[in-house]
Design a protein around this motif. Structure first.
Motif, PDB file in Angstrom:
ATOM      1  N   GLN A 334       0.721  -1.118   0.019  1.00  0.00           N
ATOM      2  CA  GLN A 334       0.044   0.056  -0.062  1.00  0.00           C
ATOM      3  C   GLN A 334       0.831   1.320  -0.047  1.00  0.00           C
ATOM      4  N   TYR A 335       2.062   1.119   0.182  1.00  0.00           N
ATOM      5  CA  TYR A 335       3.059   2.151   0.220  1.00  0.00           C
ATOM      6  C   TYR A 335       2.949   3.136  -0.951  1.00  0.00           C
ATOM      7  N   CYS A 336       3.007   2.658  -2.186  1.00  0.00           N
ATOM      8  CA  CYS A 336       3.106   3.650  -3.174  1.00  0.00           C
ATOM      9  C   CYS A 336       1.517   4.066  -3.677  1.00  0.00           C
ATOM     10  N   GLU A 337       0.657   3.307  -3.177  1.00  0.00           N
ATOM     11  CA  GLU A 337      -0.538   4.273  -3.404  1.00  0.00           C
ATOM     12  C   GLU A 337      -0.928   5.174  -2.390  1.00  0.00           C
ATOM     13  N   LEU A 338      -0.555   5.059  -1.137  1.00  0.00           N
ATOM     14  CA  LEU A 338      -0.596   6.053  -0.181  1.00  0.00           C
ATOM     15  C   LEU A 338       0.083   7.314  -0.613  1.00  0.00           C
ATOM     16  N   ASP A 356       6.284   2.743   8.873  1.00  0.00           N
ATOM     17  CA  ASP A 356       6.706   1.596   9.790  1.00  0.00           C
ATOM     18  C   ASP A 356       7.339   0.675   9.262  1.00  0.00           C
ATOM     19  N   GLY A 357       8.014  -0.227   9.867  1.00  0.00           N
ATOM     20  CA  GLY A 357       8.736  -1.105   9.316  1.00  0.00           C
ATOM     21  C   GLY A 357       8.226  -2.127   8.371  1.00  0.00           C
ATOM     22  N   GLY A 358       7.064  -2.483   8.416  1.00  0.00           N
ATOM     23  CA  GLY A 358       6.237  -3.271   7.565  1.00  0.00           C
ATOM     24  C   GLY A 358       6.166  -2.747   6.009  1.00  0.00           C
ATOM     25  N   PHE A 359       6.541  -1.388   5.846  1.00  0.00           N
ATOM     26  CA  PHE A 359       6.327  -0.849   4.544  1.00  0.00           C
ATOM     27  C   PHE A 359       7.611  -0.889   3.867  1.00  0.00           C
ATOM     28  N   ALA A 360       8.859  -1.471   4.594  1.00  0.00           N
ATOM     29  CA  ALA A 360      10.110  -1.152   4.042  1.00  0.00           C
ATOM     30  C   ALA A 360      10.184  -2.367   2.795  1.00  0.00           C
ATOM     31  N   SER A 361      10.868  -1.831   1.766  1.00  0.00           N
ATOM     32  CA  SER A 361      11.309  -2.817   0.512  1.00  0.00           C
ATOM     33  C   SER A 361      12.136  -1.899  -0.559  1.00  0.00           C
ATOM     34  N   LYS A 362      12.850  -2.563  -1.182  1.00  0.00           N
ATOM     35  CA  LYS A 362      13.641  -1.947  -2.166  1.00  0.00           C
ATOM     36  C   LYS A 362      13.094  -1.280  -3.091  1.00  0.00           C
ATOM     37  N   SER A 363      11.686  -1.763  -3.660  1.00  0.00           N
ATOM     38  CA  SER A 363      11.036  -1.372  -4.628  1.00  0.00           C
ATOM     39  C   SER A 363      10.232   0.010  -4.020  1.00  0.00           C
ATOM     40  N   ASN A 364       9.826   0.049  -2.875  1.00  0.00           N
ATOM     41  CA  ASN A 364       9.181   1.129  -2.365  1.00  0.00           C
ATOM     42  C   ASN A 364      10.219   2.224  -2.275  1.00  0.00           C
ATOM     43  N   LEU A 365      11.369   1.785  -1.818  1.00  0.00           N
ATOM     44  CA  LEU A 365      12.484   3.118  -1.603  1.00  0.00           C
ATOM     45  C   LEU A 365      12.676   3.428  -2.943  1.00  0.00           C
TER      46      LEU A 365
END
Length: 454
Positions: A334-338, A356-365
């Motif tokens: 949901q990170y990108c949509e937010l 929060d840590g649950g949103f962490a990923s290389k693609s989101n960064l």
């Protein structure tokens, strides 16, 4: 006749000096700066009816203010009706004329007629007010998620079977009270079903529990058979008054829906208890009444039944966005949509984002960096470098500490505004409940900021 607003305030409205009255006065001033929302509220109240006929009723401004009062003080409809009659400060805020004392049923019908899109529109207008007053710019945000329960008991196969047996028997009993009496047969097995449920709950032996389940499933099959015979009879019910005919057809629809659910509950019980299969969460039925509820599992915490809600908060402690998806999506999905939703609201991406840590990923960064987010920090690194997320260790620590503030915002929503459990029915009712709480919370935050300015 339904109006939008009273054009003139009563001369009997008094100025109160208590802290709550001061907050209400500030909230009232903020609402007066966002009059455009009354068009949507007025449209919801009319629901296709003419505005120039019928009784006056509560106008759009009064309904909106009563709804905010209810959520702001976490009141029931009965309590709201009492305070609107008893409290001069509440009456002044709601702008009720002398002699107008709305009953709880009127308040409930009026407030629940407001759509979730109306609440979301009001939320956007409040953010516009905050931006205009230079309270919130949206340049620095924090993101987190939480689970909000629906108004159901913890589901077990035995309790769901008993729910189906109980409510279908009750509806078939109501059908036999019509005049003339519909021609279908059924028996009341609720007493024996309750005994089997208690045996399942209290026994320690697997053999005894499985035997009780077999008896309970057998009773459920009988009730399903009764319902299959009653549905066509009630659906074709004739030779009755218009009211009895509508009642019969409504009972047929309710029985048909409950029959489909009970058959699924029987199937999952047989698979889980008798065949010892593991039923996937996506195939499970967890409620007869709030069937939209999802099974929410977050790491090692207790399982919750409701919906996962994502919040975006700002430096001012305002809730800038609220996303309510179906199912139990991972935070990282949901990170990108937010961020996209934030860009739609503020016409630009935030300069700094802490999640929060649950949103962490290389693609989101990578997504955040590609969209001109200078510092995209996650509470847990999960293989990401600190200098990849922020320009320095100092900025990383500051943003990581900043993210913790949204935990307090969510806690206030749950404790102060009753958002830990939604007691409005249906999927749309859930969305309305969440958005109305977010709007009321934001109004209170803005009011306290304005009071702090002096």
């Amino acid at each position: 006749m339904r109006q939008k607003i009273n054009r003139q305030m009563s001369i009997f409205d008094l100025l109160h000096t208590s802290a709550i009255a001061k907050e209400l006065r500030c909230i009232s001033q903020i609402l007066d700066h966002t009059p455009a929302i009354l068009d949507a509220v007025h449209r919801d109240l009319l629901q296709g009816r003419r505005a120039d006929t019928g009784r006056l009723g509560l106008n759009a401004d009064q309904v909106l203010r009563c709804a905010i009062l209810k959520q702001y003080r976490e009141l029931t409809y009965e309590e709201l009706a009492f305070y609107l009659e008893d409290s001069a400060a509440f009456r002044a805020f709601a702008r009720l004329e002398m002699g107008v004392y709305p009953r709880k049923s009127i308040l409930q019908d009026s407030i629940k007629s407001l759509n979730e899109s109306t609440w979301e529109s009001l939320h956007q207008l409040i953010l516009g007010y905050a931006a205009g007053a230079k309270i919130e710019t949206g340049k620095k945000v924090r993101i987190d998620s939480t689970a909000i329960e629906t108004n159901i008991h913890a589901p077990t196969d035995s309790s769901l079977l008993f729910d189906g047996i109980r409510i279908m028997t009750r509806w078939m009993t109501e059908g036999h009270q019509l005049k003339p009496r519909p021609d279908y047969q059924f028996s009341d097995h609720r007493r024996v079903a309750k005994k089997r449920v208690l045996a399942i709950l209290n026994t320690r032996k697997k053999e005894t529990r499985v035997a009780a389940y077999r008896d309970l499933v057998g009773v459920a099959h009988k009730v399903c058979g009764y319902a299959r015979g009653a549905i066509p009879v009630l659906g074709k019910y004739q030779n009755a008054s218009f009211q009895d005919g509508c009642t019969a057809h409504l009972l047929a629809q309710k029985l048909e829906r409950a029959l489909r659910i009970l058959e699924k509950v029987i199937d999952q019980t047989e698979r889980r208890v008798f065949k010892e299969e593991s039923v996937p969460a996506s195939e499970k039925i967890i409620s007869f009444f709030e069937s939209h509820s999802d099974i929410i599992v977050k790491s090692r915490r207790d399982t919750e039944y409701g919906h996962k809600v994502f919040f975006t908060g700002g430096a001012s402690n305002l809730i800038l966005d609220c996303l309510i998806p179906r199912g139990n999506p991972a935070d990282s999905e949901q990170y990108c949509e937010l961020l996209d939703r934030h860009e739609q609201t503020y016409a630009s991406m935030p300069r700094q984002v802490s999640a929060d840590g649950g949103f962490a990923s290389k693609s989101n960064l990578a997504f955040a960096k590609d969209h001109q987010v200078k510092d995209a920090v996650f509470a847990k690194r999960r293989g990401l470098g600190v200098l990849d997320m922020a320009k320095s260790n100092w900025v990383y620590k500051r943003l990581k500490n900043f993210r913790a503030g949204i935990e307090a915002n969510i806690s206030a929503l749950k404790r102060r505004f009753g958002l830990s459990r939604c007691n409005w029915s249906g999927w749309r009712g859930f969305r309305r409940y969440v958005w109305s709480n977010v709007v009321s919370y934001n109004l209170l935050v803005l009011a306290r900021i304005e009071l702090a300015k002096g």
